[in-house]
Motif scaffolding. Structure first.
Motif, mmCIF file in Angstrom:
data_model
loop_
_atom_site.group_PDB
_atom_site.id
_atom_site.type_symbol
_atom_site.label_atom_id
_atom_site.label_comp_id
_atom_site.label_asym_id
_atom_site.label_seq_id
_atom_site.Cartn_x
_atom_site.Cartn_y
_atom_site.Cartn_z
ATOM 1 N N LEU A 271 0.814 -1.207 0.000
ATOM 2 C CA LEU A 271 0.000 0.000 0.000
ATOM 3 C C LEU A 271 0.850 1.261 0.000
ATOM 4 O O LEU A 271 0.457 2.288 -0.542
ATOM 5 N N SER A 272 2.032 1.162 0.606
ATOM 6 C CA SER A 272 2.873 2.351 0.731
ATOM 7 C C SER A 272 3.474 2.800 -0.594
ATOM 8 O O SER A 272 3.863 3.958 -0.730
ATOM 9 N N ILE A 273 3.559 1.884 -1.580
ATOM 10 C CA ILE A 273 4.186 2.257 -2.850
ATOM 11 C C ILE A 273 3.208 2.294 -4.020
ATOM 12 O O ILE A 273 3.558 2.789 -5.085
ATOM 13 N N ILE A 274 1.990 1.811 -3.829
ATOM 14 C CA ILE A 274 1.083 1.686 -4.971
ATOM 15 C C ILE A 274 0.735 3.046 -5.561
ATOM 16 O O ILE A 274 0.647 3.207 -6.776
ATOM 17 N N ASN A 275 0.557 4.055 -4.704
ATOM 18 C CA ASN A 275 0.179 5.375 -5.203
ATOM 19 C C ASN A 275 1.334 6.094 -5.895
ATOM 20 O O ASN A 275 1.125 7.025 -6.663
ATOM 21 N N LEU A 276 2.562 5.633 -5.630
ATOM 22 C CA LEU A 276 3.735 6.253 -6.242
ATOM 23 C C LEU A 276 4.158 5.556 -7.528
ATOM 24 O O LEU A 276 4.953 6.107 -8.292
ATOM 25 N N THR A 277 3.657 4.364 -7.755
ATOM 26 C CA THR A 277 4.117 3.578 -8.904
ATOM 27 C C THR A 277 3.039 3.324 -9.951
ATOM 28 O O THR A 277 3.342 3.327 -11.151
ATOM 29 N N VAL A 278 1.798 3.082 -9.524
ATOM 30 C CA VAL A 278 0.754 2.691 -10.474
ATOM 31 C C VAL A 278 0.212 3.875 -11.282
ATOM 32 O O VAL A 278 0.228 3.828 -12.518
ATOM 33 N N PRO A 279 -0.292 4.974 -10.646
ATOM 34 C CA PRO A 279 -0.835 6.080 -11.464
ATOM 35 C C PRO A 279 0.143 6.660 -12.474
ATOM 36 O O PRO A 279 -0.249 6.914 -13.625
#
Length: 310
Positions: A271-279
């Motif tokens: 969860l900590s990296i999903i917003n930095l990598t997926v969008p």
């Protein structure tokens, strides 16, 4: 008040349990994702910048979204890749502050960009006859200024609050520095810090409701006009996907703010990296596929490259 020395070392503990094989596997996946993110976003930026036909509000706002995505991923990936290769999971407090500022500007910048894009689509579909009068160069400049000034102002205030008290802990349970995690390391937190964090979350909620309301009005307008429906399918669907994709990433910040400890370590790290990598990697793909002028330009470039290589 005790000043915090820039020589303080912070320890990144999220990778402590990872063996060398796991680090290499993750690095082998993360590096191509980072390079692909750079290529995709940089390609869209250059197409919009050099193609005069795309110098319209919608594409100008899209260009700013791509720039924001590049800033966010560049603030995250290089340091994370270094941790994976060196096994030296430490960072200077000053470097951590810079990374935290970049990431908070990126996170809020996603919402300001997508909110402004929702305004543009609402006017284009619900008030098409007045579009060029409303979306004048001055209006576009004002909206672009808001896209960047609001996140930077919030980031600057957040960093000033982070520097207010000395640190009592030096371990960060994730692979990047983020402002709320830094606040949790401080020896003391005051009422104003909580109030400001509440203001940030309320602002995000306002952006969220605003976009939903805009699309509610757009959908109502599309029911009455075939032309509006065509505009919706071609320009609004990518925006909705980007918006929902970004909103899902907020779960990490909420977990950090309220110190949720019921999640497993793997889930929390994900969860900590999903917003930095997926969008940042999804946004240019869906816009490149769905927006006709950009898709046509991309196909033209690929054909030209193919002919040159023959």
């Amino acid at each position: 008040m005790e000043n915090i020395s820039s020589s303080h070392i912070l320890i990144v503990t999220a990778l402590n349990d990872w063996d060398w094989t796991s680090r290499i596997l993750f690095f082998s996946f993360a590096l191509p994702c980072y390079l692909l993110t750079i290529v995709l976003n940089a390609t869209l930026i250059m197409i919009i910048a050099f193609e005069k036909a795309l110098h319209e509000p919608m594409y100008i706002f899209l260009c700013n979204l791509c720039i924001n995505d590049l800033c966010g991923t560049t603030g995250f990936y290089p340091r994370a890749l270094t941790y994976l290769l060196t096994e030296r999971n430490v960072i200077l407090h000053a470097e951590c502050i810079v990374q935290g500022f970049v990431i908070i500007v990126f996170s809020i910048g996603e919402f300001t960009n997508l909110s402004v894009m929702a305004v543009d689509r609402y006017i284009a579909i619900c008030r098409p006859l007045h579009y060029h009068r409303i979306m004048s160069p001055f209006t576009v400049l004002s909206l672009v200024t808001f896209i960047w000034v609001f996140p930077c102002s919030v980031g600057a205030m957040s960093i000033s609050l982070t520097l207010k008290y000395p640190l009592c802990r030096h371990d960060i349970n994730r692979i990047f520095c983020e402002n709320l995690s830094l606040l949790n390391l401080a020896c003391k937190q005051d009422f104003f810090q909580g109030t400001f964090n509440g203001f940030v979350y309320i602002s995000m909620g306002v952006f969220f409701v605003f976009v939903l309301f805009s699309y509610f009005k757009i959908i109502l307008a599309c029911r009455k006009s075939k032309v509006s429906r065509e505009k919706f399918y071609s320009t609004c669907i990518p925006h909705l996907i980007s918006f929902l994709n970004t909103t899902c990433g907020l779960s990490d910040s909420v977990c950090t703010q309220f110190k949720v400890e019921t999640l497993s370590h793997v889930v929390y790290t994900f969860l900590s990296i999903i917003n930095l990598t997926v969008p940042p990697i999804v946004n240019p793909v869906i816009y490149g596929i769905k927006l006709g002028p950009i898709r046509a330009k991309l196909l033209y470039i690929f054909r030209k490259l193919r002919i040159n290589n023959l």
